[in-house]
Design a protein around this motif. Sequence first.
Motif, PDB file in Angstrom:
ATOM      1  N   ASP A 178       0.984  -1.318   0.058  1.00  0.00           N
ATOM      2  CA  ASP A 178       0.057  -0.094   0.026  1.00  0.00           C
ATOM      3  C   ASP A 178       0.774   1.184   0.082  1.00  0.00           C
ATOM      4  N   ASP A 179       2.258   1.221  -0.535  1.00  0.00           N
ATOM      5  CA  ASP A 179       3.079   2.391  -0.465  1.00  0.00           C
ATOM      6  C   ASP A 179       2.716   3.053  -1.831  1.00  0.00           C
ATOM      7  N   PRO A 180       2.231   4.272  -1.649  1.00  0.00           N
ATOM      8  CA  PRO A 180       2.206   5.074  -3.075  1.00  0.00           C
ATOM      9  C   PRO A 180       3.506   5.170  -3.723  1.00  0.00           C
ATOM     10  N   ALA A 181       4.721   5.668  -2.975  1.00  0.00           N
ATOM     11  CA  ALA A 181       5.671   5.882  -3.602  1.00  0.00           C
ATOM     12  C   ALA A 181       6.279   4.837  -4.331  1.00  0.00           C
ATOM     13  N   LEU A 182       6.291   3.582  -3.712  1.00  0.00           N
ATOM     14  CA  LEU A 182       6.981   2.419  -4.233  1.00  0.00           C
ATOM     15  C   LEU A 182       5.947   2.019  -5.670  1.00  0.00           C
ATOM     16  N   LEU A 183       4.708   2.281  -5.592  1.00  0.00           N
ATOM     17  CA  LEU A 183       3.755   2.214  -6.641  1.00  0.00           C
ATOM     18  C   LEU A 183       4.110   3.150  -7.694  1.00  0.00           C
ATOM     19  N   ARG A 184       4.338   4.090  -7.723  1.00  0.00           N
ATOM     20  CA  ARG A 184       4.954   5.310  -8.513  1.00  0.00           C
ATOM     21  C   ARG A 184       6.201   4.785  -9.250  1.00  0.00           C
ATOM     22  N   VAL A 185       7.062   4.495  -8.440  1.00  0.00           N
ATOM     23  CA  VAL A 185       8.360   3.876  -8.662  1.00  0.00           C
ATOM     24  C   VAL A 185       8.239   2.689  -9.675  1.00  0.00           C
ATOM     25  N   ALA A 186       7.327   1.772  -9.365  1.00  0.00           N
ATOM     26  CA  ALA A 186       6.909   0.762 -10.319  1.00  0.00           C
ATOM     27  C   ALA A 186       6.443   1.020 -11.728  1.00  0.00           C
ATOM     28  N   ALA A 187       5.585   1.988 -11.605  1.00  0.00           N
ATOM     29  CA  ALA A 187       5.038   2.482 -12.832  1.00  0.00           C
ATOM     30  C   ALA A 187       5.999   3.270 -13.820  1.00  0.00           C
ATOM     31  N   ARG A 188       6.899   3.944 -13.116  1.00  0.00           N
ATOM     32  CA  ARG A 188       7.887   4.499 -13.889  1.00  0.00           C
ATOM     33  C   ARG A 188       9.082   3.434 -14.519  1.00  0.00           C
ATOM     34  N   TYR A 189       9.137   2.472 -13.628  1.00  0.00           N
ATOM     35  CA  TYR A 189      10.036   1.304 -14.211  1.00  0.00           C
ATOM     36  C   TYR A 189       9.329   0.539 -15.183  1.00  0.00           C
ATOM     37  N   VAL A 190       7.995   0.391 -15.163  1.00  0.00           N
ATOM     38  CA  VAL A 190       7.566  -0.310 -16.383  1.00  0.00           C
ATOM     39  C   VAL A 190       7.403   0.853 -17.560  1.00  0.00           C
ATOM     40  N   GLU A 191       6.960   1.899 -17.482  1.00  0.00           N
ATOM     41  CA  GLU A 191       6.913   2.882 -18.628  1.00  0.00           C
ATOM     42  C   GLU A 191       8.246   2.829 -19.211  1.00  0.00           C
ATOM     43  N   SER A 192       9.381   3.099 -18.481  1.00  0.00           N
ATOM     44  CA  SER A 192      10.638   3.306 -19.027  1.00  0.00           C
ATOM     45  C   SER A 192      11.218   2.164 -19.744  1.00  0.00           C
TER      46      SER A 192
END
Length: 211
Positions: A178-192
């Motif tokens: 439930d960590d928003p910061a970790l979810l945003r990092v994961a989203a950037r990882y997939v997008e990049s």
Amino acid sequence: MDTKFCRDCKCHKPVADFSKNARSRDGLAFYCREHLAERSLRSREARRTSPRVQRQAPKELVVPHGHKWCPDCGRVLPLDDFVRTVRSSSGHHAYCRPCHNARSKASRAKAGGSRTYHLSRRYGISAEEADLMLVDQGGVCAICAKAPAAHVDHDHDSGAVRSLLCFNCNGGLGQFRDDPALLRVAARYVESHRAGQLVGPPPGQQWWPTG
């Protein structure tokens, strides 16, 4: 939170219409003040007119060692016939297993059925409230908006119910704690990485996108 669902009104009402209840997740009673007063009156009347249940074995009754008397069925049974619990000094519930199960079933029925009973204990909502949430979401997950919403999602810190999610999205939030910061990092990882796959490395070279 400006409103709360009243289980008797079967609709949301202003939180000012609810009494305090420290045992509920949101600190408010399950019913609005009007219906809570009606339920309290019925409960007092039922206690006044209902015969008292004898909770202790009759003095003339002999209860052998390793046995226990059940106040519902009136039988003296071995301790193995009673559900274990750490809440009593004897280490067993007051009622034998059949009577204990009958009481549990009656409690669930009184609470509005097994589904409401479990939703209430775990999330503080009723089956009717969950059904209204499902209708508001169009029957689909609040995140992916594709799969059926079959799981109640809640904030693990406050206990507040958020929405209904599908199995995968609900599990995904749990895996990311439930960590928003970790979810945003994961989203950037997939997008990049997806962007790198579309562009591709220069001829004869290999590179990995960063960020």
